[in-house]
Design a protein around this motif. Structure first.
Motif, short mmCIF file in Angstrom:
data_model
loop_
_atom_site.label_atom_id
_atom_site.label_comp_id
_atom_site.label_asym_id
_atom_site.label_seq_id
_atom_site.Cartn_x
_atom_site.Cartn_y
_atom_site.Cartn_z
N HIS A 131 -9.20 -1.92 3.76
CA HIS A 131 -8.39 -2.29 2.74
C HIS A 131 -8.58 -1.15 1.47
O HIS A 131 -9.64 -0.63 1.61
CB HIS A 131 -8.67 -3.59 2.23
CG HIS A 131 -8.59 -4.63 3.52
ND1 HIS A 131 -7.34 -5.14 3.90
CD2 HIS A 131 -9.48 -5.41 4.00
CE1 HIS A 131 -7.54 -5.93 4.84
NE2 HIS A 131 -8.94 -6.09 4.98
N MET A 146 0.95 -1.11 -0.07
CA MET A 146 0.02 0.07 -0.01
C MET A 146 0.87 1.35 0.09
O MET A 146 1.89 1.33 0.81
CB MET A 146 -1.05 -0.05 1.05
CG MET A 146 -1.72 1.28 1.53
SD MET A 146 -3.27 1.24 0.34
CE MET A 146 -3.69 2.88 0.59
N ASP A 174 -5.35 1.10 4.35
CA ASP A 174 -4.99 -0.46 4.97
C ASP A 174 -4.65 -0.25 6.37
O ASP A 174 -3.79 0.18 6.92
CB ASP A 174 -3.56 -0.73 4.24
CG ASP A 174 -3.75 -1.89 2.82
OD1 ASP A 174 -4.99 -2.37 2.80
OD2 ASP A 174 -3.05 -2.05 2.28
#
Length: 131
Positions: free
Chosen positions: A80, A1, A84
């Motif tokens: 998510h 991420m 995250d």
């Protein structure tokens, strides 16, 4: 991420009972009202339950949520995509606390503060209508 690791815990007083806070934080119809303009997928519906997944959208940014825990005094969402991490809510008579941790390019603390203030306003207006 891609993004920055962020964490924040905020707690505010709200003129509401445990039952009113639980409804405001666990009833999709109520959450859609005070979290506007955030939009939710059709899979976010009552009754909510552990394991339920849904998406929310802040403009073009999608955030996927999975309900990880839910009790009479708390709820925890695993997050998510656009974030995250996780978002936990705890409440009791007259107070609510939000704990948010995650990696994101979004300014999470601003969104968290705004959400708490919108929840307070929502419950204040709702409670005035019942008095």
């Amino acid at each position: 991420m891609f993004g920055i690791y962020q964490q924040s815990t905020l707690r505010i007083e709200i003129d509401a009972t445990v039952a009113q806070l639980r409804q405001g934080l666990t009833q999709p119809d109520q959450m859609r009202q005070w979290l506007w303009p955030q939009q939710f997928s059709d899979s976010f519906k009552a009754p909510i339950q552990v394991g339920q997944s849904f998406s929310s959208y802040v403009g073009p940014i999608r955030i996927d949520h999975t309900i990880d825990e839910c009790s009479d005094h708390s709820i925890r969402f695993l997050l998510h995509r656009g974030v995250d991490g996780f978002h936990e809510w705890y409440w009791g008579d007259g107070w609510v606390q939000s704990r948010l941790e995650g990696v994101s390019t979004l300014p999470l603390n601003i969104a968290q503060t705004t959400s708490l203030l919108r929840l307070r306003l929502f419950l204040t207006i709702k409670n005035q209508g019942t008095k």
